[in-house]
Write a protein that holds these residues in place. Structure first.
Motif, PDB file in Angstrom:
ATOM      1  N   SER A  93     -23.191 -20.838  -5.534  1.00 15.48           N
ATOM      2  CA  SER A  93     -23.352 -21.340  -6.898  1.00 15.48           C
ATOM      3  C   SER A  93     -22.435 -20.648  -7.900  1.00 15.48           C
ATOM      4  CB  SER A  93     -24.811 -21.153  -7.345  1.00 15.48           C
ATOM      5  OG  SER A  93     -25.121 -19.776  -7.470  1.00 15.48           O
ATOM      6  N   MET A  94     -21.523 -19.800  -7.439  1.00 14.57           N
ATOM      7  CA  MET A  94     -20.717 -18.975  -8.341  1.00 14.57           C
ATOM      8  C   MET A  94     -19.784 -19.813  -9.210  1.00 14.57           C
ATOM      9  SD  MET A  94     -19.909 -15.883  -9.398  1.00 14.57           S
ATOM     10  CE  MET A  94     -21.237 -15.278  -8.385  1.00 14.57           C
ATOM     11  N   THR A  95     -19.843 -19.571 -10.521  1.00 11.95           N
ATOM     12  CA  THR A  95     -18.983 -20.246 -11.494  1.00 11.95           C
ATOM     13  C   THR A  95     -18.073 -19.216 -12.161  1.00 11.95           C
ATOM     14  OG1 THR A  95     -20.483 -19.919 -13.367  1.00 11.95           O
ATOM     15  CG2 THR A  95     -20.853 -21.873 -11.973  1.00 11.95           C
ATOM     16  N   PRO A  96     -17.025 -19.665 -12.856  1.00 11.87           N
ATOM     17  CA  PRO A  96     -16.209 -18.709 -13.612  1.00 11.87           C
ATOM     18  C   PRO A  96     -17.031 -17.920 -14.627  1.00 11.87           C
ATOM     19  CG  PRO A  96     -15.045 -20.790 -13.404  1.00 11.87           C
ATOM     20  CD  PRO A  96     -16.429 -21.024 -12.868  1.00 11.87           C
ATOM     21  N   GLU A  97     -18.031 -18.555 -15.240  1.00 11.31           N
ATOM     22  CA  GLU A  97     -18.874 -17.860 -16.208  1.00 11.31           C
ATOM     23  C   GLU A  97     -19.684 -16.752 -15.537  1.00 11.31           C
ATOM     24  OE1 GLU A  97     -17.482 -21.569 -17.682  1.00 11.31           O
ATOM     25  OE2 GLU A  97     -18.707 -21.218 -15.885  1.00 11.31           O
ATOM     26  N   ASP A  98     -20.075 -16.968 -14.289  1.00 14.35           N
ATOM     27  CA  ASP A  98     -20.793 -15.932 -13.552  1.00 14.35           C
ATOM     28  C   ASP A  98     -19.894 -14.728 -13.288  1.00 14.35           C
ATOM     29  OD1 ASP A  98     -23.077 -17.570 -13.416  1.00 14.35           O
ATOM     30  OD2 ASP A  98     -22.383 -18.486 -11.545  1.00 14.35           O
ATOM     31  N   VAL A  99     -18.624 -14.979 -12.985  1.00 17.12           N
ATOM     32  CA  VAL A  99     -17.678 -13.880 -12.785  1.00 17.12           C
ATOM     33  C   VAL A  99     -17.518 -13.090 -14.079  1.00 17.12           C
ATOM     34  CG1 VAL A  99     -15.313 -13.253 -12.153  1.00 17.12           C
ATOM     35  CG2 VAL A  99     -16.473 -15.099 -10.931  1.00 17.12           C
ATOM     36  N   ASP A 123     -10.960 -15.427 -13.485  1.00 19.44           N
ATOM     37  CA  ASP A 123     -12.347 -15.851 -13.286  1.00 19.44           C
ATOM     38  C   ASP A 123     -12.401 -17.154 -12.486  1.00 19.44           C
ATOM     39  OD1 ASP A 123     -13.142 -13.657 -14.856  1.00 19.44           O
ATOM     40  OD2 ASP A 123     -12.962 -14.839 -16.696  1.00 19.44           O
ATOM     41  N   ASN A 124     -11.492 -18.088 -12.806  1.00 17.59           N
ATOM     42  CA  ASN A 124     -11.450 -19.349 -12.060  1.00 17.59           C
ATOM     43  C   ASN A 124     -11.089 -19.112 -10.602  1.00 17.59           C
ATOM     44  OD1 ASN A 124     -12.064 -20.903 -14.320  1.00 17.59           O
ATOM     45  ND2 ASN A 124      -9.917 -21.193 -14.871  1.00 17.59           N
ATOM     46  N   ASP A 125     -10.080 -18.253 -10.375  1.00 20.28           N
ATOM     47  CA  ASP A 125      -9.635 -18.004  -9.002  1.00 20.28           C
ATOM     48  C   ASP A 125     -10.709 -17.302  -8.184  1.00 20.28           C
ATOM     49  OD1 ASP A 125      -7.198 -19.230  -9.317  1.00 20.28           O
ATOM     50  OD2 ASP A 125      -6.001 -17.394  -9.269  1.00 20.28           O
ATOM     51  N   ARG A 126     -11.313 -16.266  -8.773  1.00 21.39           N
ATOM     52  CA  ARG A 126     -12.310 -15.527  -7.992  1.00 21.39           C
ATOM     53  C   ARG A 126     -13.548 -16.375  -7.701  1.00 21.39           C
ATOM     54  NH1 ARG A 126     -12.847  -9.363 -10.129  1.00 21.39           N
ATOM     55  NH2 ARG A 126     -12.257 -10.232 -12.168  1.00 21.39           N
ATOM     56  N   SER A 127     -13.980 -17.176  -8.665  1.00 19.33           N
ATOM     57  CA  SER A 127     -15.142 -18.023  -8.403  1.00 19.33           C
ATOM     58  C   SER A 127     -14.825 -19.045  -7.317  1.00 19.33           C
ATOM     59  CB  SER A 127     -15.611 -18.717  -9.680  1.00 19.33           C
ATOM     60  OG  SER A 127     -14.641 -19.599 -10.188  1.00 19.33           O
ATOM     61  N   LEU A 128     -13.589 -19.563  -7.300  1.00 17.46           N
ATOM     62  CA  LEU A 128     -13.194 -20.509  -6.247  1.00 17.46           C
ATOM     63  C   LEU A 128     -13.203 -19.825  -4.882  1.00 17.46           C
ATOM     64  CD1 LEU A 128     -12.095 -23.203  -5.225  1.00 17.46           C
ATOM     65  CD2 LEU A 128      -9.793 -22.387  -5.784  1.00 17.46           C
ATOM     66  N   THR A 129     -12.607 -18.648  -4.789  1.00 16.51           N
ATOM     67  CA  THR A 129     -12.593 -17.926  -3.517  1.00 16.51           C
ATOM     68  C   THR A 129     -14.016 -17.664  -3.032  1.00 16.51           C
ATOM     69  OG1 THR A 129     -10.461 -16.865  -3.938  1.00 16.51           O
ATOM     70  CG2 THR A 129     -11.927 -15.759  -2.397  1.00 16.51           C
ATOM     71  N   ILE A 130     -14.895 -17.260  -3.939  1.00 17.39           N
ATOM     72  CA  ILE A 130     -16.279 -16.965  -3.562  1.00 17.39           C
ATOM     73  C   ILE A 130     -16.994 -18.204  -3.056  1.00 17.39           C
ATOM     74  CG2 ILE A 130     -18.530 -16.310  -4.504  1.00 17.39           C
ATOM     75  CD1 ILE A 130     -16.871 -14.352  -6.355  1.00 17.39           C
ATOM     76  N   ARG A 131     -16.853 -19.330  -3.766  1.00 18.38           N
ATOM     77  CA  ARG A 131     -17.512 -20.562  -3.310  1.00 18.38           C
ATOM     78  C   ARG A 131     -16.964 -21.004  -1.958  1.00 18.38           C
ATOM     79  NH1 ARG A 131     -16.432 -22.038  -8.555  1.00 18.38           N
ATOM     80  NH2 ARG A 131     -14.916 -23.604  -7.886  1.00 18.38           N
ATOM     81  N   LYS A 132     -15.662 -20.849  -1.761  1.00 20.78           N
ATOM     82  CA  LYS A 132     -15.067 -21.228  -0.481  1.00 20.78           C
ATOM     83  C   LYS A 132     -15.546 -20.310   0.647  1.00 20.78           C
ATOM     84  CE  LYS A 132     -12.615 -24.809  -1.719  1.00 20.78           C
ATOM     85  NZ  LYS A 132     -12.917 -26.180  -1.187  1.00 20.78           N
ATOM     86  N   LEU A 133     -15.784 -19.037   0.342  1.00 17.99           N
ATOM     87  CA  LEU A 133     -16.356 -18.143   1.345  1.00 17.99           C
ATOM     88  C   LEU A 133     -17.766 -18.600   1.715  1.00 17.99           C
ATOM     89  CD1 LEU A 133     -15.147 -14.666   0.050  1.00 17.99           C
ATOM     90  CD2 LEU A 133     -14.584 -15.673   2.282  1.00 17.99           C
ATOM     91  N   ALA A 134     -18.520 -19.082   0.730  1.00 17.31           N
ATOM     92  CA  ALA A 134     -19.849 -19.607   1.020  1.00 17.31           C
ATOM     93  C   ALA A 134     -19.759 -20.854   1.896  1.00 17.31           C
ATOM     94  CB  ALA A 134     -20.592 -19.918  -0.278  1.00 17.31           C
TER      95      ALA A 134
END
Length: 226
Positions: free
Chosen positions: A49-55, A120-131
């Motif tokens: 569920s990670m979003t840029p705002e969460d980062v 923030d956009n990049d890290r949230s994308l990487t995290i969601r893709k890891l999920a």
């Protein structure tokens, strides 16, 4: 953030059921490990569920290292090593850790659709893709989707989870499994800008109260899920 290290957290900690419900809604949970371990509280999110705002919340309100923890079996499926085993350098000998026998760090990665990987956009994308990869390891070509080194540190949980190791890596993955969500979680230590140390449990619980979040002692997770 003010620190009141001498204060004890209130006894009425949130229940495991409340933490499970929060995870199912994609909300973060604050987990304090143990006073005789790291003695830190992490903000823990379900990675799916990670979003840029969460980062943003993690880097501004927590301030520690933003990592994604995955189960051991998933790490094995992707041939992800423990970093201290993979590094051919004398400094990789972590036998003098004061709080554990080993580190759970694996490779730091970026998803290949990111640019620098740190935004923030990049890290949230990487995290969601890891999920997504954790949810379907058999259908994921890890090297085609991710590159290393990157800006999201992957943590590989102990095979026996809480029966073997009681770090935030295992606490978070165990909570995700109990909630029935993808067992990939984002963890980030809460730091105190005034003391330069970890945020005290009392201040972490006050933060949770102010923001309507669940605060949980790791001992409660070990007792019920270990």
């Amino acid at each position: 953030m003010a620190s009141h290290a001498s204060e004890e957290p209130r006894a009425a900690d949130s229940t495991i059921a409340e933490a499970v419900a929060a995870f199912r809604e994609g909300k973060p949970v604050l987990i304090h490990d143990f006073a005789d371990r790291e003695g830190e509280t992490d903000i823990v999110y379900p990675a799916e569920s990670m979003t840029p705002e969460d980062v943003v919340r993690l880097r501004t309100d927590a301030g520690g290292l933003i990592c994604t923890a995955i189960p051991d079996a998933v790490g094995a499926a992707f041939d992800l090593p423990l970093l201290d085993d993979a590094l051919a350098h004398p400094s990789a000998d972590g036998g003098d850790l004061g709080y554990d026998s080993r580190s759970s760090f694996s490779l730091p990665v970026n998803h290949r659709d990111t640019y620098t990987g740190i935004t923030d956009n990049d890290r949230s994308l990487t995290i969601r893709k890891l999920a997504e990869a954790t949810a379907n390891p058999a259908g994921t070509d890890f090297a085609s989707e991710f590159r290393a080194p990157g800006h999201v540190h992957v943590l590989r949980a102990a095979p026996g989870l809480l029966s073997e190791r009681r770090g935030h890596t295992e606490l978070g993955v165990a909570l995700a499994q109990e909630a029935g969500v993808t067992p990939a979680v984002v963890v980030c230590e809460m730091l105190d800008e005034e003391t330069g140390e970890a945020l005290s449990p009392a201040d972490a619980q006050s933060y949770a109260d102010r923001h309507g979040l669940v605060y949980l002692e790791g001992s409660a997770l070990v007792e019920q899920l270990g």
